[in-house]
Design a protein around this motif. Sequence first.
Motif, mmCIF file in Angstrom:
data_model
loop_
_atom_site.group_PDB
_atom_site.id
_atom_site.type_symbol
_atom_site.label_atom_id
_atom_site.label_comp_id
_atom_site.label_asym_id
_atom_site.label_seq_id
_atom_site.Cartn_x
_atom_site.Cartn_y
_atom_site.Cartn_z
ATOM 1 N N TYR A 253 0.829 -1.213 0.000
ATOM 2 C CA TYR A 253 0.000 0.000 0.000
ATOM 3 C C TYR A 253 0.858 1.255 0.000
ATOM 4 O O TYR A 253 0.465 2.282 -0.557
ATOM 5 C CB TYR A 253 -0.982 -0.019 1.174
ATOM 6 C CG TYR A 253 -1.835 -1.276 1.178
ATOM 7 C CD1 TYR A 253 -2.281 -1.825 -0.027
ATOM 8 C CD2 TYR A 253 -2.158 -1.940 2.352
ATOM 9 C CE1 TYR A 253 -3.031 -2.993 -0.046
ATOM 10 C CE2 TYR A 253 -2.909 -3.104 2.333
ATOM 11 C CZ TYR A 253 -3.337 -3.624 1.133
ATOM 12 O OH TYR A 253 -4.076 -4.771 1.108
ATOM 13 N N ILE A 254 2.013 1.149 0.638
ATOM 14 C CA ILE A 254 2.959 2.276 0.598
ATOM 15 C C ILE A 254 3.357 2.539 -0.857
ATOM 16 O O ILE A 254 3.416 3.688 -1.308
ATOM 17 C CB ILE A 254 4.201 1.965 1.470
ATOM 18 C CG1 ILE A 254 3.846 1.972 2.950
ATOM 19 C CG2 ILE A 254 5.337 2.958 1.167
ATOM 20 C CD1 ILE A 254 3.621 3.343 3.571
ATOM 21 N N LYS A 255 3.580 1.457 -1.606
ATOM 22 C CA LYS A 255 3.964 1.590 -3.018
ATOM 23 C C LYS A 255 2.912 2.367 -3.811
ATOM 24 O O LYS A 255 3.229 3.144 -4.708
ATOM 25 C CB LYS A 255 4.150 0.207 -3.659
ATOM 26 C CG LYS A 255 5.605 -0.270 -3.662
ATOM 27 C CD LYS A 255 5.723 -1.573 -4.445
ATOM 28 C CE LYS A 255 6.818 -2.438 -3.835
ATOM 29 N NZ LYS A 255 6.613 -3.872 -4.068
ATOM 30 N N LEU A 256 1.634 2.133 -3.478
ATOM 31 C CA LEU A 256 0.538 2.778 -4.231
ATOM 32 C C LEU A 256 0.517 4.302 -4.064
ATOM 33 O O LEU A 256 -0.089 4.999 -4.873
ATOM 34 C CB LEU A 256 -0.824 2.211 -3.781
ATOM 35 C CG LEU A 256 -1.141 0.769 -4.176
ATOM 36 C CD1 LEU A 256 -2.433 0.310 -3.510
ATOM 37 C CD2 LEU A 256 -1.257 0.613 -5.688
ATOM 38 N N ILE A 257 1.160 4.796 -3.000
ATOM 39 C CA ILE A 257 1.134 6.251 -2.783
ATOM 40 C C ILE A 257 2.517 6.895 -2.944
ATOM 41 O O ILE A 257 2.719 8.050 -2.570
ATOM 42 C CB ILE A 257 0.531 6.635 -1.409
ATOM 43 C CG1 ILE A 257 1.273 5.924 -0.272
ATOM 44 C CG2 ILE A 257 -0.960 6.331 -1.348
ATOM 45 C CD1 ILE A 257 0.974 6.537 1.091
ATOM 46 N N THR A 258 3.451 6.142 -3.510
ATOM 47 C CA THR A 258 4.831 6.645 -3.662
ATOM 48 C C THR A 258 4.876 8.040 -4.265
ATOM 49 O O THR A 258 5.632 8.903 -3.820
ATOM 50 C CB THR A 258 5.649 5.694 -4.562
ATOM 51 O OG1 THR A 258 5.410 4.364 -4.143
ATOM 52 C CG2 THR A 258 7.134 6.006 -4.481
ATOM 53 N N GLN A 259 4.051 8.278 -5.284
ATOM 54 C CA GLN A 259 4.154 9.562 -5.993
ATOM 55 C C GLN A 259 3.634 10.750 -5.181
ATOM 56 O O GLN A 259 3.827 11.896 -5.558
ATOM 57 C CB GLN A 259 3.475 9.484 -7.374
ATOM 58 C CG GLN A 259 1.963 9.499 -7.375
ATOM 59 C CD GLN A 259 1.359 8.102 -7.154
ATOM 60 O OE1 GLN A 259 1.957 7.226 -6.526
ATOM 61 N NE2 GLN A 259 0.151 7.897 -7.636
ATOM 62 N N LEU A 260 2.950 10.455 -4.063
ATOM 63 C CA LEU A 260 2.433 11.555 -3.220
ATOM 64 C C LEU A 260 3.438 11.989 -2.150
ATOM 65 O O LEU A 260 3.296 13.046 -1.537
ATOM 66 C CB LEU A 260 1.151 11.114 -2.489
ATOM 67 C CG LEU A 260 -0.061 10.719 -3.303
ATOM 68 C CD1 LEU A 260 -1.233 10.460 -2.369
ATOM 69 C CD2 LEU A 260 -0.406 11.807 -4.302
#
Lengths: 230, 230
Positions: free
Chosen positions: A21-28
């Motif tokens: 889930y951390i990966k899913l928000i990397t760009q933020l």
Amino acid sequence: MSHRAYQVVKEAEVIIGYKTYIKLITQLVSDNQEIISSGMTKEIDRCNLALQKALAGQNVCLVSSGDPGVYGMAGIMLEVVKGNGLLGQIEVETVPGITAANAAAAVLGAPLMHDYVVISLSDLLTPWETIAKRVELAAQGDFVIVLYNPKSKGRVKQIELVREILLQEKPENTPVGIVTNAKREGETFVISDLKNFTSEEINMFSVVIIGNSQTFSFENHMITPRGYKV
Amino acid sequence: MSHRAYQVVKEAEVIIGYKTYIKLITQLVSDNQEIISSGMTKEIDRCNLALQKALAGQNVCLVSSGDPGVYGMAGIMLEVVKGNGLLGQIEVETVPGITAANAAAAVLGAPLMHDYVVISLSDLLTPWETIAKRVELAAQGDFVIVLYNPKSKGRVKQIELVREILLQEKPENTPVGIVTNAKREGETFVISDLKNFTSEEINMFSVVIIGNSQTFSFENHMITPRGYKV
């Protein structure tokens, strides 16, 4: 993702979550935010760490997929805070999200237009007998049925047992939608029926939605009518 | 509101919805967008109008509260499109949202951490016997129970009947959360129990969440544990 969830992630000093889930928000995430990701079964460790950081005065964001309050981290976090005698003393906000059930339903059309149940098939923390009984009662009540955690590499039998239970109560041609990676990269879906759906690809990123007696499928859509005269 | 919902509203040439929901997005709307709002019971008219506008080549956004696919407009819209023989021919996107159940749950803490059912008490389109049976089966299955449309000015009996059904199966001290205007202006909530909750203010903007056998309330929070050893 909701505006509020976005804002909370942006404002956090520390972001903690399961690595997927951390990966899913990397760009933020920005360079001055501390990111702590860990693996499965580390749920309680993550909450303890979040509490520690919060007690040190930091703004902590604990990330969960879908809605953190639906088989997610919100309950565990609150239990850890309570266990430390701090519930009501440190500020905990649960930010609601779009559940996997709702995301999957939107991909299929509108299968959740009437009363529905959400059941997780994971028997890690819940006895299988309880799960099986709930599936049976859901069928008796003619609920639309949403299955979470339908199948994983090591857990393949449960979905077949559910199919057998449901076939005792519901017709073979009841529509069944399977959505994998709903509203995420790699999204796929298929609409099958109660007789055949377990031969489709189902994995731990899938949600399975089984119609009620009124649900129909048509042109790649799955629709449960509400009863309006259209 | 999700990023995608925001984007869809912003990009629409025509926005159609029930007037209460149109009001909620007033600040997002610009002068060059056509806004069409209508009252209750005009659901099918709104969908027909949306289809007409879409066939004329316009980008139409049909607004619904919470999640449009949970007792909302998504299913009716798809049925109208199908009724006109156009399903699969004109593009219909269902944008998932945060349901009233999830918003209310977040306000209460984390009551939906385990299997749950969503039941609407409105017997306008569903026979009361069906609703009552579903409530009973939900209690037998020890599901967390979310009630939509629990009570309105003209419909006050149903919630009392539900209480009676549930008291046959569940202890008097089962936690019950009532959230009104969840995550909206004027939000209020109260945590009561199965014996007493119907004496609290409940109206058509309320969602009622009844715990399972494990749910507890503590310091203004309602928590359903998942079974992790905290």
